[in-house]
Design a protein around this motif. Structure first.
Motif, short mmCIF file in Angstrom:
data_model
loop_
_atom_site.label_atom_id
_atom_site.label_comp_id
_atom_site.label_asym_id
_atom_site.label_seq_id
_atom_site.Cartn_x
_atom_site.Cartn_y
_atom_site.Cartn_z
N UNK A 244 7.77 -10.84 4.70
CA UNK A 244 8.37 -11.67 6.02
C UNK A 244 7.65 -11.39 7.51
N UNK A 245 7.60 -10.35 7.79
CA UNK A 245 6.89 -9.80 8.96
C UNK A 245 5.42 -10.21 8.92
N UNK A 246 4.80 -10.07 7.79
CA UNK A 246 3.52 -10.39 7.83
C UNK A 246 3.13 -12.12 8.02
N UNK A 247 3.98 -12.70 7.38
CA UNK A 247 4.12 -14.27 7.48
C UNK A 247 4.26 -14.35 8.96
N UNK A 248 5.20 -13.94 9.69
CA UNK A 248 5.60 -14.34 11.06
C UNK A 248 4.26 -14.10 12.05
N UNK A 249 3.58 -12.91 11.54
CA UNK A 249 2.39 -12.51 12.39
C UNK A 249 1.37 -13.58 12.25
N UNK A 250 1.03 -13.83 10.72
CA UNK A 250 -0.12 -14.85 10.51
C UNK A 250 0.27 -16.10 11.13
N UNK A 251 1.49 -16.43 11.27
CA UNK A 251 1.88 -17.96 11.84
C UNK A 251 1.70 -18.02 13.29
N UNK A 252 1.73 -16.73 13.98
CA UNK A 252 1.84 -16.79 15.30
C UNK A 252 0.37 -16.80 15.81
N UNK A 253 -0.41 -15.90 15.29
CA UNK A 253 -1.93 -15.84 15.53
C UNK A 253 -2.43 -15.54 14.23
N UNK A 254 -3.66 -16.42 13.64
CA UNK A 254 -4.18 -16.11 12.29
C UNK A 254 -4.99 -14.89 12.36
N UNK A 255 -4.87 -13.88 11.33
CA UNK A 255 -5.97 -12.95 11.48
C UNK A 255 -7.19 -13.18 11.08
N UNK A 256 -8.14 -12.51 11.76
CA UNK A 256 -9.57 -12.69 11.42
C UNK A 256 -10.21 -11.20 11.05
N UNK A 257 -11.45 -11.24 10.59
CA UNK A 257 -12.08 -10.02 10.35
C UNK A 257 -11.98 -8.93 11.10
N UNK A 258 -11.66 -7.56 10.73
CA UNK A 258 -11.28 -6.46 11.34
C UNK A 258 -9.61 -6.48 12.17
N UNK A 259 -8.85 -7.34 11.66
CA UNK A 259 -7.59 -7.31 12.09
C UNK A 259 -6.58 -6.98 11.07
N UNK A 260 -5.48 -6.24 11.35
CA UNK A 260 -4.55 -5.79 10.20
C UNK A 260 -4.81 -4.32 9.93
N UNK A 261 -3.59 -3.89 9.39
CA UNK A 261 -2.60 -4.45 8.75
C UNK A 261 -1.36 -4.57 9.59
N UNK A 262 -0.19 -5.17 9.25
CA UNK A 262 0.87 -5.33 9.85
C UNK A 262 1.83 -4.33 9.40
N UNK A 263 1.67 -3.72 8.18
CA UNK A 263 2.45 -2.78 7.57
C UNK A 263 2.09 -2.01 6.42
N UNK A 264 2.42 -0.86 6.06
CA UNK A 264 1.92 -0.12 5.12
C UNK A 264 2.73 0.41 4.12
N UNK A 265 2.77 0.64 2.88
CA UNK A 265 3.55 0.94 1.61
C UNK A 265 2.99 2.13 1.14
N UNK A 266 3.38 3.43 1.34
CA UNK A 266 2.94 4.49 0.62
C UNK A 266 3.67 4.79 -0.62
N UNK A 267 2.95 5.17 -1.77
CA UNK A 267 3.48 5.54 -2.95
C UNK A 267 3.04 6.83 -3.35
#
Length: 617
Positions: A244-267
């Motif tokens: 949901x956070x990723x969808x919110x950020x992409x809707x606000x300003x679309x990501x382009x090359x070199x941008x990201x990430x919003x979040x990380x899950x480490x396993x």
């Protein structure tokens, strides 16, 4: 001529009387005067000081002066007595009082003090779980993060007593300030319709207890420690907020090359990372098909060619699912950065720290440039790990469903005594208990291969998975087992950490794990999402008595049948107030003889000598 002398006569005084001594009297001891008479004499003396013997104007003031002078006199006498004592006498007195205090302590008190010392020694050498720059500069975040999400008005208007009743109904324990209200319906969490339909298709009609409280906490932007038994839906509790956070950020300003990430899950393992990645990709595609912005997920695990992920990286990406080693490698090579990353989740956090990835996690945190929301999830998170992890969190909320380290109540646990040489033959009988699919666990890689070979010779469709197999072999085994092509999976501990296999009927522990936490994770592959399952465990003379004692208490806690040979094992700490191990959560031993503590010390020594466990890389 006579001279006359005049003499003056003097009275001779009698010789002074000799004092009489008595053995019963003290030398030079003054006669004892009662306190009351001394005070009256003091009042008379003070009254006589007034001019003309005037009456005492202020009786109360004189009494106070009398009491003060009396206290001063007593203090002086006490000081004289103390100064008369030698330092040696004082030391002997202190020693005597300490001996009295030690004698008054019970065995339980002494054991508790010993355990606290061991626990303090364990924690003393640990650095805070934070980035190197934050530690060096002394950066401490004090304000919690906020998000745009708000629960519905009628839920916000609920009283705290009403919220507590809901938590009590679902056996949820929380700790922290301003805990968001629990929400028993996905619709009230304001999830988009495509996600609600997706959950419904997976027959997930209502949130589980950890989701019911954990999702509102995560949506609110709060740091969190989530503890719940295996198969309780923890993955969804931290995957949905990130999506949901990723969808919110992409809707606000679309990501382009070199941008990201919003979040990380480490396993901690590749298989668990792959499973989490597949879930995020599936939900992201469903949202895109429904007209929502496209969000992209990057998978960073060992054993795969990262060139395959280059297309995603070239377009900009929103989410990363990774194992610690590979993620650290990518960050150090500057393949991407964490400048805009605001979300970090450590799945199976305690297992990651136990596996030797603590320094890797700390290095990963060093790449964050700003404050982030940090979430830690696990089924077995002892208090030592919780206290250590909270150093990296800001005003965290602890959400606990059941005791940390407890087994799921939906699993029927059966423990059977089987001689080592009879295990293979008896294994075939155990497979007849239920229909497939079945998982067989062994802690020895060679034994895993031997079991698979034996089952194949007997006509059983079986695959094997352990850390020495290639990534392609591991992925093939999991895919074949999940799709139903193979009936049995023989696995080492690599398959016990968080992997979700649907419809598992039976788990067989061919070898009882040394640590009770591993046992809880392994049997947790069945009895998931409210379904029931069976777990059969083989034990014999080679199983350590301490491990059997942990198992006995775990069965008692889960109200399971205890076989006679297990019930006959006596607890040497019985009656001493032992509440289990504060290091690993085992109920049958204390921290003084914790097997995990010994294993961690062995791993630490191996690390100093150049060895390193890279199983999750």
């Amino acid at each position: 001529m006579s001279s006359e002398s005049t003499f003056k006569r003097r009275r001779l005084s009698p010789p002074p009387a000799q004092p009489t001594y008595s053995l019963d009297d003290e030398d030079d001891a003054p006669a004892y005067v009662p306190v009351k008479k001394r005070r009256e004499a003091l009042l008379t003396k003070l009254a006589s000081k007034h001019v003309g013997g005037a009456q005492i104007a202020d009786q109360q003031r004189l009494e106070e002066e009398a009491e003060r002078e009396e206290r001063e006199r007593e203090e002086k006498e006490g000081k004289k007595q103390r100064t008369a004592q030698t330092l040696l006498q004082e030391a002997q007195e202190v020693k005597r009082l300490k001996a009295i205090a030690d004698a008054a302590k019970t065995d339980a008190d002494r054991k508790r003090e010993e355990e606290e010392k061991i626990l303090a020694a364990q924690s003393a050498g640990q650095k805070a779980l934070a980035g190197a720059e934050e530690l060096a500069k002394g950066i401490v975040y004090t304000e919690r993060l906020t998000t745009s999400w708000r629960p519905p008005a009628y839920i916000r208007d609920r009283t705290e007593e009403e919220n507590d009743k809901i938590r009590e109904k679902f056996h949820i324990l929380t700790a922290g300030d301003d805990v968001p209200p629990p929400i028993p319906d996905f619709r009230d969490m304001k999830l988009p319709k495509p996600l609600l339909d997706h959950l419904k298709n997976k027959k997930i009609m209502a949130p589980t207890p950890i989701q019911l409280q954990g999702l509102p906490v995560a949506f609110s932007g709060r740091d969190m420690i989530g503890i719940a038994f295996t198969g309780s839906g923890k993955t969804l509790a931290f995957s949905l907020p990130l999506l949901m956070f990723a969808l919110e950020e992409e809707k606000r300003i679309p990501f382009v090359q070199g941008e990201g990430p919003v979040g990380i899950i480490v396993c901690p393992s590749r298989e668990l990372a792959r499973q989490t990645y597949d879930g995020l990709v599936e939900m992201g595609k469903l949202m895109e098909q429904a007209g929502y912005p496209s969000v992209r997920t990057l998978l960073c695990i060992g054993g795969i060619n990262m060139a395959e992920q280059s297309q995603i990286m070239s377009r900009g990406f929103h989410m990363v699912v990774a194992t610690p080693g590979r993620l650290q490698d990518m960050l150090e090579k500057r393949k991407f950065g964490l400048t805009g990353c605001k979300y970090l989740c450590l799945d199976e956090a305690d297992r990651m720290i136990d596996m030797g990835f603590e320094e890797d996690v700390r290095n990963i945190m060093s790449f964050f440039k700003h404050q982030r929301q940090t979430l830690l999830f696990s089924a077995t998170m002892p208090k030592r790990i919780q206290d250590f992890a909270q150093q990296a969190l800001v005003q965290p909320i602890v959400v606990n469903v059941g005791r940390a380290g407890a087994a799921s109540m939906d699993i029927i646990q059966e423990v059977e005594y089987v001689k080592q040489e009879a295990k293979m033959v008896y294994l075939l009988e155990c497979l007849q208990k239920t229909a497939p699919p079945t998982i067989i666990f062994s802690d020895n890689k060679n034994e895993v291969d031997d079991i698979q070979e034996y089952l194949l010779l007997k006509g059983v469709e079986a695959v094997a998975i352990h850390g020495s197999k290639t990534q392609e072999e591991r992925e093939y085994a999991i895919k074949a087992f999940k799709t139903g092509k193979k009936d049995v999976m023989v696995a080492s501990g690599v398959a016990s950490k968080g992997l979700d296999f649907s419809e598992i009927q039976h788990v067989i522990n061919f070898t009882m794990p040394k640590e009770i936490e591993d046992y809880v994770h392994q049997i947790g592959r069945t009895g998931r999402s409210g379904k029931t399952g069976i777990a059969t465990t083989f034990v014999n003379m080679q199983t350590a008595e301490q491990t059997l004692l942990d198992l006995k208490y775990l069965l008692m806690e889960a109200k399971q049948k205890i076989p006679p040979f297990l019930a006959s094992i006596e607890d040497p700490n019985a009656g001493s107030g032992n509440l289990g191990c504060t290091n690993c959560g085992g109920l049958g031993h204390s921290i003084a003889n914790c097997p995990k503590l010994e294993e961690n010390q062995r791993r630490t020594v191996a690390g100093h000598m150049g060895g390193r466990d890279t199983g999750g890389y």
